[in-house]
Design a protein around this motif. Sequence first.
Motif, PDB file in Angstrom:
ATOM      1  N   LEU A   1     -51.376  30.514 135.830  1.00  0.00           N
ATOM      2  CA  LEU A   1     -50.090  31.209 135.937  1.00  0.00           C
ATOM      3  C   LEU A   1     -48.980  30.268 136.398  1.00  0.00           C
ATOM      4  CD1 LEU A   1     -51.257  34.610 137.486  1.00  0.00           C
ATOM      5  CD2 LEU A   1     -50.507  34.177 135.133  1.00  0.00           C
ATOM      6  N   ALA A   2     -49.302  29.345 137.320  1.00  0.00           N
ATOM      7  CA  ALA A   2     -48.303  28.366 137.767  1.00  0.00           C
ATOM      8  C   ALA A   2     -47.876  27.471 136.600  1.00  0.00           C
ATOM      9  CB  ALA A   2     -48.868  27.520 138.913  1.00  0.00           C
ATOM     10  N   GLY A   3     -48.827  27.059 135.781  1.00  0.00           N
ATOM     11  CA  GLY A   3     -48.507  26.249 134.598  1.00  0.00           C
ATOM     12  C   GLY A   3     -47.643  27.016 133.624  1.00  0.00           C
TER      13      GLY A   3
ATOM     14  N   ALA B   1     -44.200  27.230 135.074  1.00  0.00           N
ATOM     15  CA  ALA B   1     -43.492  25.951 134.924  1.00  0.00           C
ATOM     16  C   ALA B   1     -42.984  25.801 133.491  1.00  0.00           C
ATOM     17  CB  ALA B   1     -44.412  24.791 135.297  1.00  0.00           C
ATOM     18  N   TYR B   2     -43.829  26.170 132.535  1.00  0.00           N
ATOM     19  CA  TYR B   2     -43.418  26.100 131.132  1.00  0.00           C
ATOM     20  C   TYR B   2     -42.223  27.025 130.888  1.00  0.00           C
ATOM     21  CZ  TYR B   2     -43.372  26.840 126.110  1.00  0.00           C
ATOM     22  OH  TYR B   2     -42.974  26.968 124.808  1.00  0.00           O
ATOM     23  N   GLY B   3     -42.320  28.253 131.401  1.00  0.00           N
ATOM     24  CA  GLY B   3     -41.228  29.212 131.214  1.00  0.00           C
ATOM     25  C   GLY B   3     -39.938  28.743 131.854  1.00  0.00           C
ATOM     26  N   LYS B   4     -40.051  28.198 133.066  1.00  0.00           N
ATOM     27  CA  LYS B   4     -38.864  27.704 133.769  1.00  0.00           C
ATOM     28  C   LYS B   4     -38.235  26.535 133.016  1.00  0.00           C
ATOM     29  CE  LYS B   4     -37.181  26.208 138.181  1.00  0.00           C
ATOM     30  NZ  LYS B   4     -36.984  26.844 139.419  1.00  0.00           N
ATOM     31  N   SER B   5     -39.049  25.592 132.555  1.00  0.00           N
ATOM     32  CA  SER B   5     -38.500  24.451 131.816  1.00  0.00           C
ATOM     33  C   SER B   5     -37.895  24.906 130.493  1.00  0.00           C
ATOM     34  CB  SER B   5     -39.545  23.364 131.606  1.00  0.00           C
ATOM     35  OG  SER B   5     -40.607  23.830 130.809  1.00  0.00           O
ATOM     36  N   PHE B   6     -38.510  25.887 129.846  1.00  0.00           N
ATOM     37  CA  PHE B   6     -37.956  26.413 128.601  1.00  0.00           C
ATOM     38  C   PHE B   6     -36.586  27.039 128.848  1.00  0.00           C
ATOM     39  CE2 PHE B   6     -37.294  29.788 125.478  1.00  0.00           C
ATOM     40  CZ  PHE B   6     -37.412  29.070 124.297  1.00  0.00           C
TER      41      PHE B   6
ATOM     42  N   ALA C   1     -58.263  29.422 139.658  1.00  0.00           N
ATOM     43  CA  ALA C   1     -58.041  28.964 138.281  1.00  0.00           C
ATOM     44  C   ALA C   1     -56.962  29.808 137.609  1.00  0.00           C
ATOM     45  CB  ALA C   1     -59.347  29.018 137.488  1.00  0.00           C
ATOM     46  N   ARG C   2     -56.999  31.122 137.855  1.00  0.00           N
ATOM     47  CA  ARG C   2     -55.983  32.028 137.289  1.00  0.00           C
ATOM     48  C   ARG C   2     -54.602  31.687 137.827  1.00  0.00           C
ATOM     49  NH1 ARG C   2     -53.601  36.899 138.508  1.00  0.00           N
ATOM     50  NH2 ARG C   2     -53.105  38.177 136.711  1.00  0.00           N
TER      51      ARG C   2
END
Length: 115
Positions: A23-25, A28-33, A18-19
Amino acid sequence: MTNAKVVNNTIETAEELARKIWLAGLGAYGKSFEEIQSQYEKLNTETSRLFTDLVSKGEKLEKDTKKKLKESSSVEKRVQDVKKKLGGDTADIDAKINELSQKVDALTLAVSKLS
């Protein structure tokens, strides 16, 4: 292994999974940002360059237009000068017509007195 240990290991594995999903989510958010920010900066740079190019072209067109207007008014002045020299100035024509009208009227009066 006891049932308690198996359950604890399963819970720890599930928590770790779950962690990692969390962290993957986040990743992904950081990369897209970062990607969006990079695209925005690129677009902003291109927009600034385009604006600068448009201003430059506008300045050139303004300069060319002013030059052509100046040349055009210069040509108009020359045409007026030539007209004036040839007797085609409208103010002169009106004065000449009035002068001729007065002479015709005077001649008409003189002829009527003679007859």
